[in-house]
Design an enzyme around this catalytic site. Structure first.
Site, short mmCIF file in Angstrom:
data_model
loop_
_atom_site.label_atom_id
_atom_site.label_comp_id
_atom_site.label_asym_id
_atom_site.label_seq_id
_atom_site.Cartn_x
_atom_site.Cartn_y
_atom_site.Cartn_z
N HIS A 81 0.83 -1.22 0.00
CA HIS A 81 0.00 0.00 0.00
C HIS A 81 0.86 1.27 0.00
CE1 HIS A 81 -3.88 -2.09 0.86
NE2 HIS A 81 -3.08 -2.95 1.45
N ASN A 154 -10.23 -2.94 2.39
CA ASN A 154 -9.89 -2.97 0.97
C ASN A 154 -11.15 -2.78 0.13
OD1 ASN A 154 -7.13 -3.40 1.20
ND2 ASN A 154 -7.26 -5.62 0.98
N TYR A 368 0.62 -4.08 12.19
CA TYR A 368 0.52 -2.65 11.87
C TYR A 368 1.29 -1.78 12.85
CZ TYR A 368 -2.71 -3.84 8.22
OH TYR A 368 -3.26 -4.36 7.07
FE1 HDE Z 1 -2.51 -4.80 5.47
N1 HDE Z 1 -0.72 -3.97 5.97
N2 HDE Z 1 -1.87 -6.59 6.10
N3 HDE Z 1 -4.24 -5.65 4.83
N4 HDE Z 1 -3.15 -3.03 4.82
C1 HDE Z 1 -0.35 -2.70 5.80
O1 HDE Z 1 0.74 -1.36 7.38
C2 HDE Z 1 -0.79 -6.80 6.87
C3 HDE Z 1 -4.58 -6.97 4.94
C4 HDE Z 1 -4.41 -2.73 4.38
O2 HDE Z 1 -3.26 3.52 3.91
C5 HDE Z 1 0.97 -2.37 6.44
O3 HDE Z 1 1.15 0.85 7.68
C6 HDE Z 1 -0.73 -8.19 7.27
C7 HDE Z 1 -5.98 -7.17 4.72
C8 HDE Z 1 -4.48 -1.34 4.01
O4 HDE Z 1 -1.66 3.34 5.38
C9 HDE Z 1 1.35 -3.68 7.13
C10 HDE Z 1 -1.81 -8.80 6.69
C11 HDE Z 1 -6.47 -5.91 4.45
C12 HDE Z 1 -3.21 -0.83 4.26
C13 HDE Z 1 0.20 -4.59 6.75
C14 HDE Z 1 -2.53 -7.78 5.96
C15 HDE Z 1 -5.37 -4.99 4.52
C16 HDE Z 1 -2.41 -1.90 4.77
C17 HDE Z 1 1.98 -1.78 5.52
C18 HDE Z 1 -2.23 -10.25 6.75
C19 HDE Z 1 -7.91 -5.52 4.10
C20 HDE Z 1 -2.73 0.58 4.00
C21 HDE Z 1 2.17 -0.36 5.94
C22 HDE Z 1 -2.29 -10.79 8.06
C23 HDE Z 1 -8.86 -5.79 5.14
C24 HDE Z 1 -3.09 1.51 5.11
C25 HDE Z 1 1.32 -0.18 7.07
C26 HDE Z 1 -2.63 2.91 4.77
C27 HDE Z 1 -1.08 -1.76 5.17
C28 HDE Z 1 0.14 -5.85 7.20
C29 HDE Z 1 -3.68 -8.07 5.19
C30 HDE Z 1 -5.56 -3.59 4.28
C31 HDE Z 1 2.71 -4.26 6.74
C32 HDE Z 1 0.34 -8.80 8.12
C33 HDE Z 1 -6.76 -8.48 4.81
C34 HDE Z 1 -5.68 -0.61 3.46
O5 HDE Z 1 1.43 -3.55 8.50
#
Ligand code: HDE
Length: 713
Positions: A81, A154, A368
């Site tokens: 993202h 999402n 996060y």
């Molecule tokens: Fe994320 N995800 N994600 N994700 N995600 C990040 O956090 C993570 C997942 C989503 O505009 C990171 O600050 C793991 C699902 C959005 O700043 C990180 C897993 C969904 C955004 C991270 C998921 C998301 C992130 C990267 C699986 C939809 C951007 C930078 C267990 C429900 C937020 C950060 C923004 C961002 C980890 C799966 C949505 C690395 C470990 C499912 C919208 O922490």
């Protein structure tokens, strides 16, 4: 000693986020240039040198500080993202949801909760294009009077994997390959499809990724989903399972793949710009918050496990209730300070909202917070203005990089008597208290059997699409899988994944990517692919065909003109379109005024050179023998019409302009009988009565897919 509690007093209304940010905003009007230490500077163009042509001196503290600040301007981009755009706004609930939750922002209809929303793509790096095929992030920070609540969702309701431990594997596979960092922001490469072919739980989400949902028309035209099942908890401690949705008021609409690829080059900031411009123009993006509510204990009632994030809960089984509205009405002042530094965290919940044991959610609760330490350089990121809650923050964690608050309390531990016991423990009634959920089990590394069906919902999604949407999905698969260099991966994608979703679709993809068609199904496979009990066969809500198609609000219409265009006709059509909320832009050969046949003139805001058909929703060419003769001689103008036709957009052509179809090589498909259903509105004699209205109807339909079918032999 019993814990000391804060006496319960009514909480004063929190300051709005705007007021709260005010002390941090540096307006810099009528100011003088200084160093970071406040020393006034009278020359920032020449470094301090020993002699006119001599070396720069170490004592030039202004040069040293300026360069140091520049050298450290970049912070690590988000691992996923990375590319995004943000906006401020507010959320207001329609009616109290106190039956289900005690969260103030969901129970007080008079409360306007400030929010910051960040939309994003997932796979590309910070500078990648907006319209790539990808999932979009839809993350909302609610600055509630009880602390920050982050709904980090999402634009698709499911995810690729079921357990967070697979997230690093998935992300490594989808990101550019490790040896050459290619391809940027694209899933069309070996490692992603290798992963998909080996991990069948990805099947459902891959269908969404290959669908038109992965190329949204704008952030304003996409749905949002919390994905996981969460828990609402009311003041009496009763819990209800919940799935969160955002429903865009303008409907859910997408681009065409060819168009999306061209937009990536013509305007890589297409979605960012759209969001920014809409807010500047006062066309505030709006979404309704929807909830699907399920009694606790019904996790397994629908034939799949509600703790499994690769499954959606069909709206036909549990309707989405619209409970409030999100309005984005203010652009950030500074991209870095706000959009880049905003730190969302799935663990940020307020009393009344709690987690479930979804193993993907559990991993996110950890990830996060952890990621921000590296990205924002230390543990004090919650003090950054964009992340700071609007309610009081008091605790004993006071040190670390970048600390801003100066705590005056001498006691930085609990319990203490030196600081009068402060900060005191809150009354559990107003505090976040984790819901007491009974948990019992062996320590095991295993996937629940209830997570075992990977294909039924992939099939459900595929079957729920309209025919054109299904065709687009198959073309996307053909495109993506054909880019995979290793034949054995292409073969596995077809035979291990696609065939379990839809045999005919798998056969088509097999043909397109040059692998043997799938073998006939074994009896055991038939059982595995059978829809789970109680699951609907189709879910009409999953098709964008069923989204509202009744408005042309904010749709961009290009009007192509050259000297001699009919001025009165243009004014009337423009009046009709603008009256209905469309945005009309005149495109001409240059930016110089263009003379109309009736003595007036129009000044184009764009030229055929600096814009393109793919940046508009519809195209109108007013007739006029002279003007059309000029346009016919301009290949870029002819291309404008051709592309709008190929991308199934509404076209309005009057008088001589109808001949442009011929010039664009469209006479053959047109010969099969052009009518309103095809979205090409023509008026032979420059008539305007009803013409504008018919054009508006064609624009509201969004796209006219019938043009994609080959003309009859
Ligand atoms: Fe994320 N995800 N994600 N994700 N995600 C990040 O956090 C993570 C997942 C989503 O505009 C990171 O600050 C793991 C699902 C959005 O700043 C990180 C897993 C969904 C955004 C991270 C998921 C998301 C992130 C990267 C699986 C939809 C951007 C930078 C267990 C429900 C937020 C950060 C923004 C961002 C980890 C799966 C949505 C690395 C470990 C499912 C919208 O922490």
């Amino acid at each position: 000693m019993p814990p000391r509690r804060t006496p319960s007093k009514p909480t004063p209304p929190p300051p709005s986020k705007n007021e709260q940010l005010e002390p941090y905003r540096a307006h810099q009007e009528d100011t003088v240039l200084t160093t970071d230490q406040g020393i006034r500077i009278s020359d920032t163009d020449n470094s301090l040198k020993a002699g006119l042509r001599g070396p720069t001196l170490l004592e030039d503290f202004h040069f040293r500080e300026k360069m140091m600040r520049f050298d450290h301007e970049r912070i690590p981009e988000r691992a996923v993202h990375a590319r995004g755009a943000g906006a401020h706004g507010y959320f207001q609930v329609y009616e109290s949801l106190e039956r289900y939750t005690q969260a103030r922002f969901l129970t007080d209809p008079s409360l306007r909760t400030p929010v910051f929303v960040r939309f994003s793509t997932v796979g590309g790096s910070r500078g990648s294009a907006d319209t790539v095929r990808d999932v979009r992030g839809f993350a909302t920070k609610f600055y509630t009077p009880e602390g920050n609540y982050d709904l980090v969702g999402n634009n698709m309701p499911v995810f690729f994997i079921q357990d967070g431990i697979k997230f690093p594997d998935f992300v490594h596979a989808v990101k550019p390959e490790p040896h050459n960092e290619i391809p940027q922001a694209s899933s069309a490469h070996d490692s992603l499809w290798d992963f998909v072919s080996l991990v069948p739980e990805t099947a459902h989400m891959v269908m969404w990724l290959m669908s038109d949902r992965a190329i949204p028309r704008s952030f304003r035209h996409m749905e949002g989903f919390g994905v996981h099942t969460y828990r609402l908890v009311n003041a009496r401690g009763k819990a209800t399972l919940v799935k969160f949705h955002w429903k865009p008021v303008l409907g859910t609409h997408s681009l065409v793949w060819d168009e999306a690829q061209k937009v990536s080059g013509k305007d890589p900031d297409f979605h960012r710009r759209d969001l920014w411009d809409s807010i500047e123009q006062g066309n505030f993006p709006e979404y309704e918050l929807g909830v699907q509510l399920v009694p606790e204990g019904d996790e397994l009632k629908y034939g799949f496990d509600l703790l499994d994030a690769t499954k959606l809960l069909p709206e036909e089984l549990v309707p989405v209730q619209k409970v409030g509205k999100l309005v984005l009405d203010r652009n950030p002042d500074n991209f870095f300070a706000e959009t880049e530094q905003v730190a969302f965290c799935v663990a940020n919940v307020v009393p009344g909202i709690d987690f479930t044991n979804d193993p993907l959610l559990q991993a996110r609760i950890f990830s996060y917070l952890d990621t921000q330490l590296t990205r924002l350089g230390g543990p004090n990121f919650a003090e950054l203005p964009i992340n700071k809650p609007v309610c009081p923050v008091n605790n004993h964690q006071q040190d670390g990089f970048g600390r801003q608050t100066i705590n005056t309390n001498r006691a930085n531990y609990h319990p203490n008597s030196i600081g009068g016991g402060c900060p005191m423990l809150a009354n559990p009634k107003s505090a976040f208290v984790h819901r007491q959920e009974r948990v019992e089990g062996h320590k095991i590394r295993e996937r629940s059997g209830s997570f075992g069906d990977h294909f039924s919902q992939a099939t459900l999604f595929f079957n729920s699409l309209s025919k054109p949407e299904r065709e687009h999905l198959v073309s996307a698969l053909e495109f993506e899988v054909s880019k995979v260099e290793r034949a054995e991966i292409r073969e596995r994608v077809v035979n291990q994944v696609l065939v379990n979703i839809d045999r005919q679709m798998a056969e088509r993809v097999a043909r397109a990517v040059g692998v043997a068609p799938p073998k006939p199904p074994k009896a055991s496979e038939l059982v595995a692919g059978k829809p789970a009990p109680k699951l609907t066969k189709v879910s009409p809500a999953l098709s964008m065909e069923n989204t509202p198609h009744d408005s042309i609000k904010t749709r961009k219409v290009a009007v192509l003109i050259a000297d001699g265009f009919p001025g009165r006709e243009l004014s009337q059509v423009r009046k009709t379109l603008e009256g209905l909320g469309a945005l009309v832009e005149i495109v001409g050969p240059t930016l110089a005024p263009v003379a109309s046949a009736d003595g007036g003139e129009e000044t184009p805001v764009k030229t055929f050179q600096n814009t393109s058909s793919v940046l508009f929703d519809a195209v109108y060419v007013p007739g006029g023998d002279k003007s059309v003769a000029t346009l016919r001689k301009l290949p870029l103008a002819v291309d404008f019409v051709r592309e709008a036709y190929v991308h199934c957009k509404a076209l309005a052509l009057s008088g001589a302009a109808t001949t442009l179809l011929d010039a664009a090589g469209l006479s053959q498909p047109m010969a099969k009988g052009l009518d309103d259903a095809m979205g090409v509105v023509r008026s032979a004699k420059n008539e305007t009565r009803g013409f504008g209205q018919m054009f508006a109807k064609a624009i509201a339909a969004h796209r006219h897919w019938v043009r994609e079918s080959p003309p009859p032999a």
